[in-house]
Design a protein around this motif. Sequence first.
Motif, PDB file in Angstrom:
ATOM      1  N   GLU A 130      36.401   6.051  -6.374  1.00 35.91           N
ATOM      2  CA  GLU A 130      36.670   6.246  -7.796  1.00 35.91           C
ATOM      3  C   GLU A 130      37.377   5.031  -8.378  1.00 35.91           C
ATOM      4  OE1 GLU A 130      38.891   9.734  -7.211  1.00 35.91           O
ATOM      5  OE2 GLU A 130      37.220  11.108  -7.525  1.00 35.91           O
ATOM      6  N   LYS A 131      38.295   4.443  -7.605  1.00 35.04           N
ATOM      7  CA  LYS A 131      38.986   3.241  -8.069  1.00 35.04           C
ATOM      8  C   LYS A 131      37.996   2.092  -8.250  1.00 35.04           C
ATOM      9  CE  LYS A 131      43.557   4.234  -6.163  1.00 35.04           C
ATOM     10  NZ  LYS A 131      44.597   3.846  -5.190  1.00 35.04           N
ATOM     11  N   ALA A 132      37.015   2.017  -7.372  1.00 37.65           N
ATOM     12  CA  ALA A 132      36.001   0.967  -7.486  1.00 37.65           C
ATOM     13  C   ALA A 132      35.212   1.129  -8.777  1.00 37.65           C
ATOM     14  CB  ALA A 132      35.062   1.013  -6.280  1.00 37.65           C
ATOM     15  N   ASP A 135      37.466  -0.021 -11.679  1.00 36.35           N
ATOM     16  CA  ASP A 135      37.575  -1.473 -11.724  1.00 36.35           C
ATOM     17  C   ASP A 135      36.294  -2.097 -12.263  1.00 36.35           C
ATOM     18  OD1 ASP A 135      39.104  -3.917 -11.044  1.00 36.35           O
ATOM     19  OD2 ASP A 135      37.411  -4.275  -9.706  1.00 36.35           O
ATOM     20  N   LYS A 136      35.158  -1.571 -11.861  1.00 37.66           N
ATOM     21  CA  LYS A 136      33.874  -2.079 -12.360  1.00 37.66           C
ATOM     22  C   LYS A 136      33.778  -1.865 -13.865  1.00 37.66           C
ATOM     23  CE  LYS A 136      30.145  -1.659  -9.947  1.00 37.66           C
ATOM     24  NZ  LYS A 136      28.956  -1.154  -9.233  1.00 37.66           N
ATOM     25  N   LEU A 137      34.270  -0.732 -14.313  1.00 35.77           N
ATOM     26  CA  LEU A 137      34.237  -0.422 -15.742  1.00 35.77           C
ATOM     27  C   LEU A 137      35.110  -1.396 -16.524  1.00 35.77           C
ATOM     28  CD1 LEU A 137      33.247   1.504 -17.932  1.00 35.77           C
ATOM     29  CD2 LEU A 137      35.213   2.951 -17.456  1.00 35.77           C
ATOM     30  N   TYR A 138      36.299  -1.712 -16.002  1.00 37.20           N
ATOM     31  CA  TYR A 138      37.159  -2.711 -16.646  1.00 37.20           C
ATOM     32  C   TYR A 138      36.364  -3.984 -16.923  1.00 37.20           C
ATOM     33  CZ  TYR A 138      41.459  -0.282 -15.099  1.00 37.20           C
ATOM     34  OH  TYR A 138      42.464   0.596 -14.887  1.00 37.20           O
ATOM     35  N   GLY A 216      31.645   1.650  -5.695  1.00 38.63           N
ATOM     36  CA  GLY A 216      31.777   2.182  -7.046  1.00 38.63           C
ATOM     37  C   GLY A 216      30.463   2.558  -7.691  1.00 38.63           C
ATOM     38  N   ASP A 217      29.379   2.550  -6.926  1.00 33.56           N
ATOM     39  CA  ASP A 217      28.070   2.917  -7.468  1.00 33.56           C
ATOM     40  C   ASP A 217      27.783   4.389  -7.184  1.00 33.56           C
ATOM     41  OD1 ASP A 217      27.406   0.319  -8.395  1.00 33.56           O
ATOM     42  OD2 ASP A 217      26.961  -0.265  -6.323  1.00 33.56           O
ATOM     43  N   PRO A 218      27.138   5.090  -8.133  1.00 35.85           N
ATOM     44  CA  PRO A 218      26.804   6.496  -7.896  1.00 35.85           C
ATOM     45  C   PRO A 218      25.875   6.638  -6.690  1.00 35.85           C
ATOM     46  CG  PRO A 218      26.541   5.930 -10.219  1.00 35.85           C
ATOM     47  CD  PRO A 218      26.737   4.644  -9.482  1.00 35.85           C
ATOM     48  N   ILE A 219      26.132   7.649  -5.889  1.00 35.60           N
ATOM     49  CA  ILE A 219      25.248   7.939  -4.756  1.00 35.60           C
ATOM     50  C   ILE A 219      24.011   8.654  -5.285  1.00 35.60           C
ATOM     51  CG2 ILE A 219      25.011   9.237  -2.598  1.00 35.60           C
ATOM     52  CD1 ILE A 219      28.012   8.890  -2.181  1.00 35.60           C
TER      53      ILE A 219
END
Length: 221
Positions: A130-132, A135-138, A216-219
Amino acid sequence: MKTIDGHPFECKECGKCCRWGGVVRLSKDDIKRLSGVVKLNEPEFLKRFTVPHGTEYVLKNKDNSPDCIFLEENQCAVYRMKPWQCDNYPQKYDPRCPGFGQTKESAMEDRYKEVVSNMNERFSSLQQAEKAVVDKLYKELAKGAKTANVMSKAVEEGVDSFLSEKKIKVASLDDLFAFNRVDENHLIHKSTRDLWAIESDNTGDVHIARLFDNEGDPIKG
């Protein structure tokens, strides 16, 4: 407000540039003008207020001080008639001068760090995956932001949006119309093919939570 070397500049009239002890060169026009201000003939003015510097004359500093001889109580005593060099300062970016503000890029970078720190505190309970995602969203939101404040708002709203979509409370089977059930504990979203887990809390409420890998990518299912 003008811009110099990419930095916004506005004189604060703080007097710091009059205390650095640098060389203020005087042109012939400066000497003539300042002599009139202090009501002295030019030879007497040069003797009392300047020192030779090669083929030129430069303003003296006050005794035992780097302060300009014309600095009085943080103000220039000859402000309206000051030398050309002073009147045209700064010619380039000078980090010592408080009149220089941050560039848009450095302001965004500082604000970004502040937002990240705040978000990390808010979401300290998030799992690694979730943190990944956060961070990707930032980084994605910051790419398109035009100013530090806009970027900050976009990041905060974007992260809140992500968190609200990460877990959904299921009130009825109608809430699951967009999903296909894979097994007892998992669903697949029909359009995105993202894998979601079915969870229940100690109050008996049922939620579905989107699953992410460690990058951080959806499975996908």
